[in-house]
Design a protein around this motif. Structure first.
Motif: not given
Lengths: 116, 110
Positions: A33, A35, A45, A58-59, B97
């Motif tokens: 991942f 971040y 993320l 991710g976001d 997630k």
């Protein structure tokens, strides 16, 4: 002990430069991942990967891309760095994607990126 | 994106005092984790809770998962200067997630 290593702790880059942030883990974890951490916003993320050559947004993926050519290595790429990408970037890895008791997500020490 | 609210955002107390920090969401967690992050380091996992009502203890730290699995608390007894750090909760909603809260920055004054 599991180790997640981020190659660069502190970087200063100019606007428009291409930036590579490298992350290596030594526990044969499937999942990795990226971040970013900003004051008052927590960890957000950017991208994650559950297998070699696989990636999921991710976001906040805009302005970033990733590469996972080998299981142990997950790279974050800023194609054209901008000042709003100044942040602390954290890489993490885990054996399982969903945390259950006994499953741990391990973080690297972070990479502080300043874009001027 | 699911939201996790942590409170308080900042907490500064004397060594030896007790404290509680909170993590709340309007949605149900499938599991929740607490992390501590020290300056210049990445977050380190403290605990994972999965079952509603679950209580876990880690020395002077007590973690509780709400019965409805929408909230969690972390209680520290007799705080020590080594407890200083940023405490983050992170939750899984279904199979999505992991989502992190904004954190509680705790300072223990000697």
């Amino acid at each position: 002990d599991v180790k997640v290593t981020q190659s660069s702790r502190y970087l200063v880059k100019r606007t428009g430069e291409k930036v590579f942030l490298e992350c290596v883990q030594d526990m044969d974890h499937e999942n990795m991942f990226w971040y970013r951490q900003d004051p008052g916003l927590g960890l957000r993320l950017i991208y994650f990967s559950y297998d070699v050559k696989m990636k999921e947004k991710g976001d906040i993926p805009e302005g970033y891309s990733v590469s996972r050519e080998k299981k142990e290595r997950f790279s974050l790429i800023l194609e054209s760095a901008s000042t709003n990408q100044t942040s602390m970037y954290l890489c993490a890895s885990s054996l399982e994607q969903v945390p259950v008791s006994g499953n741990t997500i391990y973080f690297g020490e972070g990479s502080w990126l300043t874009v001027v | 994106t699911q939201l996790l609210e942590q409170s308080p955002q900042f907490l500064s107390i004397q060594e030896g005092e007790n404290l509680t920090v909170y993590c709340n969401s309007s949605s149900v967690f499938s599991s929740l984790q607490w992390y501590r992050q020290e300056p210049g380091e990445g977050p380190v996992l403290l605990v994972t809770v999965v079952t509603g009502g679950e209580v876990k203890k880690l020395k002077r730290l007590t973690f509780q998962f709400g019965d409805a699995r929408k909230d969690s608390s972390l209680h520290i007894t007799a705080a020590q200067t080594g407890d200083t750090g940023l405490y983050l909760c992170a939750g899984f909603f279904g199979n999505e997630k992991l989502t992190f809260g904004t954190g509680t920055r705790l300072t223990i004054i000697p």
